[in-house]
Design a protein around this motif. Structure first.
Motif, PDB file in Angstrom:
ATOM      1  N   THR A 213     -14.295 -28.146 -25.905  1.00 15.12           N
ATOM      2  CA  THR A 213     -14.663 -27.169 -26.906  1.00 15.12           C
ATOM      3  C   THR A 213     -15.743 -27.521 -28.276  1.00 15.12           C
ATOM      4  O   THR A 213     -15.067 -27.472 -29.311  1.00 15.12           O
TER       5      THR A 213
ATOM      6  N   ASN B  52     -17.702 -25.200 -29.112  1.00 15.35           N
ATOM      7  CA  ASN B  52     -18.717 -24.306 -29.999  1.00 15.35           C
ATOM      8  C   ASN B  52     -18.042 -24.217 -31.315  1.00 15.35           C
ATOM      9  O   ASN B  52     -18.651 -23.380 -32.239  1.00 15.35           O
TER      10      ASN B  52
ATOM     11  N   ALA C  92     -20.870 -20.795 -25.482  1.00 18.49           N
ATOM     12  CA  ALA C  92     -20.435 -19.838 -23.887  1.00 18.49           C
ATOM     13  C   ALA C  92     -19.576 -20.933 -23.976  1.00 18.49           C
ATOM     14  O   ALA C  92     -18.953 -21.319 -24.290  1.00 18.49           O
ATOM     15  N   LYS C  93     -18.428 -19.794 -22.526  1.00 20.71           N
ATOM     16  CA  LYS C  93     -17.372 -20.089 -22.392  1.00 20.71           C
ATOM     17  C   LYS C  93     -17.379 -21.552 -22.004  1.00 20.71           C
ATOM     18  O   LYS C  93     -16.254 -23.087 -22.590  1.00 20.71           O
ATOM     19  N   ASN C  94     -18.171 -21.784 -20.921  1.00 22.10           N
ATOM     20  CA  ASN C  94     -18.150 -23.225 -20.370  1.00 22.10           C
ATOM     21  C   ASN C  94     -19.420 -24.409 -21.188  1.00 22.10           C
ATOM     22  O   ASN C  94     -18.817 -25.929 -21.162  1.00 22.10           O
TER      23      ASN C  94
ATOM     24  N   ASN D 129     -21.256 -25.381 -24.421  1.00 24.17           N
ATOM     25  CA  ASN D 129     -22.128 -24.911 -25.501  1.00 24.17           C
ATOM     26  C   ASN D 129     -23.941 -25.388 -25.475  1.00 24.17           C
ATOM     27  O   ASN D 129     -24.476 -26.469 -25.137  1.00 24.17           O
TER      28      ASN D 129
END
Length: 124
Positions: A28, A30, A75-77, A79
């Motif tokens: 992750t 993000n 984004a979810k999966n 960056n």
């Protein structure tokens, strides 16, 4: 598997523009600071720009202020961080690296995740 993959480098004439992209995946990112560094032949790797997790805070090296713009899409999966480069000069020629870590630093030692680099060549 953590991956930072740069793209968008190439050959451009003085005064031209390029946009580099770095796709970060595998964890992750993000909430991570993402940054660009560059290394010219026989020179130390130098800081170019960085952006915080939300995109609300950016930092630039003096040599690129007003010419380069860093941005990101979380984004979810994946960056993605971008480096839009305008008014390119021959001295901008270097391998450009994407980096990521939890906190901002202008030192390469502050980043634990790195891409493989993409070559930017500015011809005079």
């Amino acid at each position: 598997q953590v991956q930072l993959v740069e793209s968008g480098g190439g050959l451009v004439q003085t005064g031209g523009s390029l946009r580099l992209s770095c796709a970060a995946s595998g964890r992750t990112f993000n909430r991570y600071v993402m940054a660009w560094f560059r290394q010219a032949p026989e020179k130390e790797r130098q800081f170019v720009a960085a952006i915080n997790w939300s995109g609300g805070t950016t930092n630039y090296a003096d040599s690129v202020k007003g010419r380069f713009t860093i941005s990101r899409v979380n984004a979810k999966n994946t960056n993605t961080v971008y480096l839009h480069m305008d008014s390119l000069k021959p001295e901008d020629t270097a391998v450009y690296y994407c980096a990521a870590d939890q906190y901002y630093s202008a030192s390469e030692n502050g980043y634990g995740y790195w891409g493989q680099g993409t070559q930017v060549t500015v011809s005079s």
